[in-house]
Motif scaffolding. Structure first.
Motif, PDB file in Angstrom:
ATOM      1  N   ARG A   1      -3.729   4.565   6.080  1.00 42.47           N
ATOM      2  CA  ARG A   1      -4.577   5.736   5.872  1.00 42.47           C
ATOM      3  C   ARG A   1      -3.947   6.687   4.858  1.00 42.47           C
ATOM      4  NH1 ARG A   1      -4.312   9.120  11.475  1.00 42.47           N
ATOM      5  NH2 ARG A   1      -5.164   7.162  12.310  1.00 42.47           N
ATOM      6  N   ASP A   2      -4.807   7.555   4.324  1.00 48.55           N
ATOM      7  CA  ASP A   2      -4.341   8.547   3.358  1.00 48.55           C
ATOM      8  C   ASP A   2      -3.534   9.638   4.056  1.00 48.55           C
ATOM      9  OD1 ASP A   2      -5.588   7.314   1.174  1.00 48.55           O
ATOM     10  OD2 ASP A   2      -7.485   8.349   1.578  1.00 48.55           O
ATOM     11  N   SER A   3      -2.624  10.242   3.292  1.00 46.32           N
ATOM     12  CA  SER A   3      -1.881  11.386   3.790  1.00 46.32           C
ATOM     13  C   SER A   3      -2.762  12.626   3.784  1.00 46.32           C
ATOM     14  CB  SER A   3      -0.649  11.636   2.914  1.00 46.32           C
ATOM     15  OG  SER A   3      -0.061  12.887   3.183  1.00 46.32           O
ATOM     16  N   LYS A   4      -2.436  13.557   4.644  1.00 47.74           N
ATOM     17  CA  LYS A   4      -3.146  14.838   4.670  1.00 47.74           C
ATOM     18  C   LYS A   4      -2.451  15.825   3.726  1.00 47.74           C
ATOM     19  CE  LYS A   4      -5.151  14.379   9.276  1.00 47.74           C
ATOM     20  NZ  LYS A   4      -5.226  14.922  10.657  1.00 47.74           N
TER      21      LYS A   4
ATOM     22  N   ASP B   1       0.719  14.760   9.074  1.00 46.25           N
ATOM     23  CA  ASP B   1       0.841  13.307   9.200  1.00 46.25           C
ATOM     24  C   ASP B   1       1.782  12.937  10.336  1.00 46.25           C
ATOM     25  OD1 ASP B   1      -0.838  12.851   6.968  1.00 46.25           O
ATOM     26  OD2 ASP B   1       0.866  13.061   5.592  1.00 46.25           O
TER      27      ASP B   1
ATOM     28  N   HIS C   1       0.737   3.980  -1.461  1.00 43.29           N
ATOM     29  CA  HIS C   1       0.073   5.289  -1.508  1.00 43.29           C
ATOM     30  C   HIS C   1      -0.509   5.658  -0.143  1.00 43.29           C
ATOM     31  CE1 HIS C   1      -0.618   5.416  -6.170  1.00 43.29           C
ATOM     32  NE2 HIS C   1       0.613   5.073  -5.827  1.00 43.29           N
ATOM     33  N   LYS C   2      -0.253   4.828   0.850  1.00 44.72           N
ATOM     34  CA  LYS C   2      -0.817   5.029   2.191  1.00 44.72           C
ATOM     35  C   LYS C   2       0.288   5.181   3.230  1.00 44.72           C
ATOM     36  CE  LYS C   2      -5.245   3.938   1.048  1.00 44.72           C
ATOM     37  NZ  LYS C   2      -6.438   4.768   1.324  1.00 44.72           N
TER      38      LYS C   2
ATOM     39  N   SER D   1       0.843  -1.204   0.000  1.00 43.58           N
ATOM     40  CA  SER D   1       0.000   0.000   0.000  1.00 43.58           C
ATOM     41  C   SER D   1       0.871   1.245   0.000  1.00 43.58           C
ATOM     42  CB  SER D   1      -0.919  -0.012   1.227  1.00 43.58           C
ATOM     43  OG  SER D   1      -1.701  -1.180   1.273  1.00 43.58           O
TER      44      SER D   1
ATOM     45  N   ILE E   1       3.866   7.571  -1.202  1.00 39.92           N
ATOM     46  CA  ILE E   1       3.347   8.817  -0.640  1.00 39.92           C
ATOM     47  C   ILE E   1       4.399   9.484   0.238  1.00 39.92           C
ATOM     48  CG2 ILE E   1       2.368   7.772   1.430  1.00 39.92           C
ATOM     49  CD1 ILE E   1       0.753  10.549  -0.736  1.00 39.92           C
TER      50      ILE E   1
END
Length: 477
Positions: free
Chosen positions: A19-22, A48, A10-11, A8, A42
């Protein structure tokens, strides 16, 4: 492109979840052998980092009091996971770094698996107490840690920080290099699958000036451990200073190998050259200054030439040396080779031209310089490439003077008639470790340098000590 599981990339891994980055951007990871994009990873943001630190700080309230037997079991489960996914770890390092896979297995992966188990079995040290007169001495974890690891031995340095921290009861935020981050994703999956509680381990990739600087300066981080260049290490220390956090640093090196007059010259020179050329010269402990008795100098030069010209390059099963890690690193190394020539050193073999048949990939020829003096840039500055410098000496006092005439003090080597006769020389060298007559790296022993090569130690019992605070309890008499 060879797939490495279904990472993952991109997480971020924060508080036990992907989780996604801010707001972070994606950064390409390049295969240095093909120059193709392997994937995109990412890049974390300041927000983060704050989230990861908050998760670690909250988890530390419980994790620090977890019984040592439970931490030991979890760490053995991590080591089991590393064994089960060994090929993924090999691929992750090999594809992004360029080290041939058959070498990556023993050079980059086997040792870290051993080290994870080594520290699992030392978790019990945290529950030991000592008596000192009418006092008890207790061991407590230092707290929330920020880890910044390098691209050249990425899994080695990951485990060298994460394993003792887990054993001590610390929580952590890990930032890998942008160049070689993939093994950290594999490790995050392994740690998650092992059942390590949420928030104990957090993964926030990103750039040094953003994520690295934030970890070093963060007021809620109790310790930062950095491996990289001396220049970057100074910046980390400056950023950490206002919060008076603990700082450990494993930095640069320009290490000497002293070959004594009674040594087996052929064995010593061959081993010394291979020590520099392994991992394409991208080793902080590489013995890049070979000090040879003047009476045997030209013979040593001839042996070094033969070794360098016999090095097989590529990424196949017959290759000893892969490409440099990046186009930028290749240009740095080529620049040093050209500088060495301009300084008056004798180019014995190699050079800055592209190796024949290797137009694709960031390859540099194994290079040997002779007639090097210790005031040349190639003898004073860390090249971090497959370049070795041969320097003659007249007597042992001069050899020691040359060896110690450096701002660094990470590694060293002595090749003598035998180990016993090497020891008087070893004791005069200013360095944190020394390899005698080809002795191998030992994960049971402390690793680290003196002078501008850093402070603190990794591996061995000393590596655990870095994550321990001592508490003295004064009892009534």
């Amino acid at each position: 492109m060879k797939e490495i599981g279904n990472l993952s990339t991109h997480k971020l891994y924060i508080n036990g979840e992907w989780r996604d980055s801010k707001g972070g951007n994606l950064h390409p990871v390049i295969n240095p052998a093909t120059e193709e994009v392997l994937c995109e990873v990412i890049q974390g943001t300041l927000d983060d980092v704050d989230d990861a630190v908050a998760a670690a700080k909250n988890a530390f309230k419980v994790w620090r009091h977890t019984r040592a037997a439970k931490r030991q079991a979890l760490m053995h489960a991590i080591a089991d996971g590393m064994e089960a996914r060994k090929q993924d770890l090999v691929d992750a390092v090999s594809l992004a770094l360029g080290c041939p896979a058959h070498i990556t297995e023993w050079l980059h992966v086997d040792g870290p698996i051993y080290a994870m188990r080594y520290y699992a079995d030392r978790a019990a040290v945290m529950e030991e107490t000592e008596k000192a007169g009418h006092s008890l001495i207790l061991r407590e974890p230092v707290g929330v840690c920020g880890f910044i690891t390098p691209w050249n031995y990425p899994l080695h340095q990951f485990v060298g920080k994460v394993a003792p921290a887990l054993a001590a009861g610390c929580c952590m935020i890990q930032k890998p290099s942008e160049t070689t981050p993939l093994q950290d994703y594999v490790m995050a999956e392994i740690i998650d699958a092992a059942g390590v509680p949420a928030g104990v381990f957090n993964l926030v990739p990103g750039s040094g000036p953003v994520v690295g600087a934030a970890l070093a300066a963060h007021e809620s981080i109790d310790m930062v451990s950095f491996t990289g260049s001396t220049r970057a290490g100074v910046e980390v220390a400056k950023s950490a200073a206002p919060t008076v956090k603990r700082v450990t640093q494993e930095l640069g090196g320009k290490s000497p190998l002293i070959i004594t007059p009674d040594a087996d010259l052929d064995a010593a020179v061959r081993w010394g050259c291979e020590d520099v050329f392994i991992n394409s010269g991208q080793t902080c402990t590489a013995l890049t200054r070979m000090l040879v008795p003047a009476e045997h100098y030209e013979e040593a030069v001839a042996i070094a030439k033969q070794v360098a010209e016999g090095i097989a390059m590529g990424t196949g099963d017959d290759a000893f040396m892969g490409p440099l890690s990046s186009a930028r690193q290749r240009e740095i190394v080529r620049g040093y080779i050209d500088k060495g020539i301009s300084e008056g050193a004798r180019l014995v073999t190699g050079g800055s031209e592209t190796p024949a048949g290797l137009d694709q990939g960031f390859y540099v020829k194994p290079t040997v310089f002779a007639d090097v003096t210790n005031d040349m840039a190639i003898a004073r500055e860390e090249i971090f490439g497959p370049v070795t410098c041969l320097i003659p000496y007249r007597d042992m006092d001069e050899a020691i003077a040359i060896a110690n005439d450096t701002e660094y003090g990470l590694s060293s080597g002595v090749w003598a008639k035998d180990a016993e006769s090497a020891m008087p020389v070893v004791r005069r060298i200013e360095a944190g470790l020394c390899f005698v007559n080809g002795g191998e790296f030992n994960y049971d022993a402390p690793f680290g340098g003196v002078k501008r090569s850093g402070n603190g130690r990794e591996f061995g019992n000393a590596g655990l000590d870095e994550f321990i605070e001592l508490k003295s309890v004064q009892l009534p008499t």
